[in-house]
Design a protein around this motif. Structure first.
Motif, mmCIF file in Angstrom:
data_model
loop_
_atom_site.group_PDB
_atom_site.id
_atom_site.type_symbol
_atom_site.label_atom_id
_atom_site.label_comp_id
_atom_site.label_asym_id
_atom_site.label_seq_id
_atom_site.Cartn_x
_atom_site.Cartn_y
_atom_site.Cartn_z
ATOM 1 N N PRO A 14 0.827 -1.209 0.000
ATOM 2 C CA PRO A 14 0.000 0.000 0.000
ATOM 3 C C PRO A 14 0.861 1.258 0.000
ATOM 4 C CG PRO A 14 -0.033 -1.064 2.156
ATOM 5 C CD PRO A 14 0.669 -2.005 1.225
ATOM 6 N N ASP A 15 0.549 2.181 -0.900
ATOM 7 C CA ASP A 15 1.385 3.373 -1.011
ATOM 8 C C ASP A 15 1.067 4.428 0.038
ATOM 9 O OD1 ASP A 15 -1.031 4.330 -1.898
ATOM 10 O OD2 ASP A 15 -0.383 4.671 -3.968
ATOM 11 N N ASP A 16 0.044 4.183 0.870
ATOM 12 C CA ASP A 16 -0.302 5.159 1.901
ATOM 13 C C ASP A 16 0.227 4.758 3.283
ATOM 14 O OD1 ASP A 16 -1.962 3.002 2.256
ATOM 15 O OD2 ASP A 16 -3.811 4.165 2.444
ATOM 16 N N GLU A 17 0.962 3.651 3.380
ATOM 17 C CA GLU A 17 1.505 3.222 4.664
ATOM 18 C C GLU A 17 2.991 3.573 4.710
ATOM 19 O OE1 GLU A 17 0.375 -0.736 5.757
ATOM 20 O OE2 GLU A 17 -1.748 -0.197 5.819
ATOM 21 N N THR A 18 3.255 4.797 5.158
ATOM 22 C CA THR A 18 4.601 5.349 5.236
ATOM 23 C C THR A 18 4.875 5.772 6.672
ATOM 24 O OG1 THR A 18 3.845 7.603 4.786
ATOM 25 C CG2 THR A 18 4.362 6.210 2.872
ATOM 26 N N PHE A 19 6.106 6.212 6.938
ATOM 27 C CA PHE A 19 6.395 6.722 8.273
ATOM 28 C C PHE A 19 5.595 7.995 8.549
ATOM 29 C CE2 PHE A 19 10.430 4.248 7.722
ATOM 30 C CZ PHE A 19 10.211 3.381 8.780
ATOM 31 N N ALA A 20 5.354 8.784 7.515
ATOM 32 C CA ALA A 20 4.610 10.033 7.690
ATOM 33 C C ALA A 20 3.160 9.779 8.104
ATOM 34 C CB ALA A 20 4.642 10.856 6.402
ATOM 35 N N THR A 28 8.011 5.733 20.132
ATOM 36 C CA THR A 28 9.069 6.586 19.585
ATOM 37 C C THR A 28 10.427 5.875 19.595
ATOM 38 O OG1 THR A 28 9.285 7.627 21.762
ATOM 39 C CG2 THR A 28 7.929 8.763 20.131
ATOM 40 N N SER A 29 10.677 5.046 20.598
ATOM 41 C CA SER A 29 11.953 4.322 20.649
ATOM 42 C C SER A 29 12.069 3.342 19.499
ATOM 43 C CB SER A 29 12.107 3.586 21.979
ATOM 44 O OG SER A 29 12.182 4.478 23.057
ATOM 45 N N LEU A 30 10.997 2.629 19.201
ATOM 46 C CA LEU A 30 10.994 1.697 18.077
ATOM 47 C C LEU A 30 11.191 2.447 16.764
ATOM 48 C CD1 LEU A 30 10.542 -0.921 16.540
ATOM 49 C CD2 LEU A 30 8.075 -0.641 16.913
ATOM 50 N N LEU A 31 10.491 3.547 16.587
ATOM 51 C CA LEU A 31 10.638 4.316 15.353
ATOM 52 C C LEU A 31 12.068 4.823 15.184
ATOM 53 C CD1 LEU A 31 7.319 6.369 15.165
ATOM 54 C CD2 LEU A 31 8.087 4.579 13.616
ATOM 55 N N ALA A 32 12.653 5.279 16.279
ATOM 56 C CA ALA A 32 14.043 5.746 16.211
ATOM 57 C C ALA A 32 14.987 4.610 15.827
ATOM 58 C CB ALA A 32 14.451 6.354 17.552
ATOM 59 N N ALA A 33 14.732 3.415 16.378
ATOM 60 C CA ALA A 33 15.568 2.261 16.047
ATOM 61 C C ALA A 33 15.421 1.878 14.579
ATOM 62 C CB ALA A 33 15.205 1.079 16.944
ATOM 63 N N LEU A 34 14.203 1.923 14.063
ATOM 64 C CA LEU A 34 13.972 1.610 12.657
ATOM 65 C C LEU A 34 14.670 2.622 11.750
ATOM 66 C CD1 LEU A 34 10.189 0.605 12.649
ATOM 67 C CD2 LEU A 34 12.120 -0.867 12.062
ATOM 68 N N GLN A 35 14.492 3.900 12.060
ATOM 69 C CA GLN A 35 15.121 4.935 11.243
ATOM 70 C C GLN A 35 16.634 4.825 11.316
ATOM 71 O OE1 GLN A 35 13.645 6.732 9.138
ATOM 72 N NE2 GLN A 35 11.631 7.400 9.818
ATOM 73 N N GLY A 36 17.148 4.477 12.495
ATOM 74 C CA GLY A 36 18.587 4.303 12.640
ATOM 75 C C GLY A 36 19.098 3.160 11.790
ATOM 76 N N ALA A 37 18.365 2.042 11.783
ATOM 77 C CA ALA A 37 18.767 0.892 10.978
ATOM 78 C C ALA A 37 18.749 1.223 9.492
ATOM 79 C CB ALA A 37 17.854 -0.295 11.268
ATOM 80 N N SER A 57 2.780 -4.384 10.153
ATOM 81 C CA SER A 57 2.883 -4.402 8.693
ATOM 82 C C SER A 57 3.045 -2.993 8.141
ATOM 83 C CB SER A 57 1.650 -5.076 8.076
ATOM 84 O OG SER A 57 1.572 -6.436 8.451
ATOM 85 N N HIS A 58 2.332 -2.038 8.735
ATOM 86 C CA HIS A 58 2.459 -0.637 8.318
ATOM 87 C C HIS A 58 3.915 -0.197 8.395
ATOM 88 C CE1 HIS A 58 0.666 3.696 8.587
ATOM 89 N NE2 HIS A 58 1.923 3.757 8.177
ATOM 90 N N LEU A 59 4.591 -0.520 9.475
ATOM 91 C CA LEU A 59 5.979 -0.089 9.639
ATOM 92 C C LEU A 59 6.902 -0.780 8.640
ATOM 93 C CD1 LEU A 59 6.333 0.222 13.516
ATOM 94 C CD2 LEU A 59 6.235 2.060 11.827
ATOM 95 N N LEU A 60 6.656 -2.046 8.345
ATOM 96 C CA LEU A 60 7.471 -2.719 7.337
ATOM 97 C C LEU A 60 7.229 -2.118 5.955
ATOM 98 C CD1 LEU A 60 7.423 -6.514 8.305
ATOM 99 C CD2 LEU A 60 9.029 -4.724 8.966
ATOM 100 N N GLN A 158 17.994 -6.413 18.350
ATOM 101 C CA GLN A 158 17.125 -5.488 19.068
ATOM 102 C C GLN A 158 15.693 -6.010 18.994
ATOM 103 O OE1 GLN A 158 17.957 -1.138 18.384
ATOM 104 N NE2 GLN A 158 18.997 -1.947 16.575
ATOM 105 N N ILE A 159 15.019 -6.069 20.133
ATOM 106 C CA ILE A 159 13.651 -6.586 20.191
ATOM 107 C C ILE A 159 12.762 -5.547 20.861
ATOM 108 C CG2 ILE A 159 12.152 -8.411 21.077
ATOM 109 C CD1 ILE A 159 14.571 -10.268 21.028
ATOM 110 N N TYR A 160 11.646 -5.233 20.208
ATOM 111 C CA TYR A 160 10.721 -4.224 20.718
ATOM 112 C C TYR A 160 9.303 -4.768 20.691
ATOM 113 C CZ TYR A 160 14.403 -0.722 20.058
ATOM 114 O OH TYR A 160 15.578 -0.008 20.109
#
Length: 233
Positions: A14-20, A28-37, A57-60, A158-160
């Motif tokens: 789906p093109d509407d499932e983005t970080f935005a 926020t900690s998980l999002l920071a870890a994903l962006q860092g990776a 799934s949205h985050l993937l 890393q496990i969240y």
């Protein structure tokens, strides 16, 4: 959103499932870890889990969208749809910039799939260039995998836990979704939907899309009376 750089599977992301479009809540900690990776140039591994409909799934999809936009090769493997493909689809994925394996709980007890993922993990670890993201509905040690070595590997990184959204967060998420689609969701309408509908986010988002179409067709703003009429509540 499929591009030649993406894994060729019989599905579309789906093109509407983005970080935005993802409301973080207490994640926020998980999002920071994903962006860092994703920002690193070397390989990494991250596992996160939640109940079904929790947003994993949205985050993937968001991670795939971000790297695809950079022109990097990505692979997304939804194991809840594994009847569409075979374990051999994982061969060569260690050469991609990003591999996302979704719903790993679905292959617990399937020796062919467990071994295929174990082998892919080891190849990724050896080459050291691929970001590997895996999701499940519980922590790795609780997946009831038949292959102990795979359970051990999944427990290394890393496990969240993807924390569920509160009702206020769900309201904010719906308003964010509406804003990105170009319409306004008044707070009273949002809270009405939360009271009257299944609170799983996919249901809420699908309902928003339906209301958006109904609003455009009827040339009416979203109000509680209109929502009752449109949804036959």
């Amino acid at each position: 959103m499929n591009t030649p750089a993406q894994l060729s599977l019989p599905l579309y992301l789906p093109d509407d499932e983005t970080f935005a479009s993802f409301w973080p809540g207490e994640n926020t900690s998980l999002l920071a870890a994903l962006q860092g990776a994703l920002s690193q140039q070397h390989g990494s591994y991250l596992y996160f889990w939640s109940r079904e409909g929790g947003g994993r799934s949205h985050l993937l999809h968001a991670a795939c969208a971000e790297l695809s936009a950079r022109g990097e090769a990505v692979g997304y493997v939804p194991l809840d749809k594994r009847t569409w493909f075979v374990p051999e689809v994982l061969e060569g994925m260690e050469n991609l910039a990003l591999v996302c394996i979704d719903n790993i709980e679905c292959i617990a007890g399937d020796p062919e799939w467990e071994m295929a993922i174990f082998d892919l993990y080891n190849r990724i670890l050896e080459i050291g260039k691929t970001r590997l993201l895996i999701t499940g509905d519980r922590p790795p040690r609780q997946l009831n995998l038949g292959l102990p070595d795979l359970a051990s590997r999944l427990d290394w990184g890393q496990i969240y836990r993807l924390q569920p959204l509160s009702d206020d967060d769900k309201l904010q998420a719906m308003q964010l979704r509406a804003g990105l689609r170009g319409f306004e969701l008044p707070e009273d309408v949002g809270r009405f939907l939360l009271k009257r509908l299944d609170r799983e986010m996919r249901t809420l988002f699908d309902t928003l899309d339906r209301l958006d179409r109904a609003s455009i067709s009827a040339q009416r703003k979203l109000t509680i009376p209109f929502v009752k009429e449109a949804l036959e509540l």
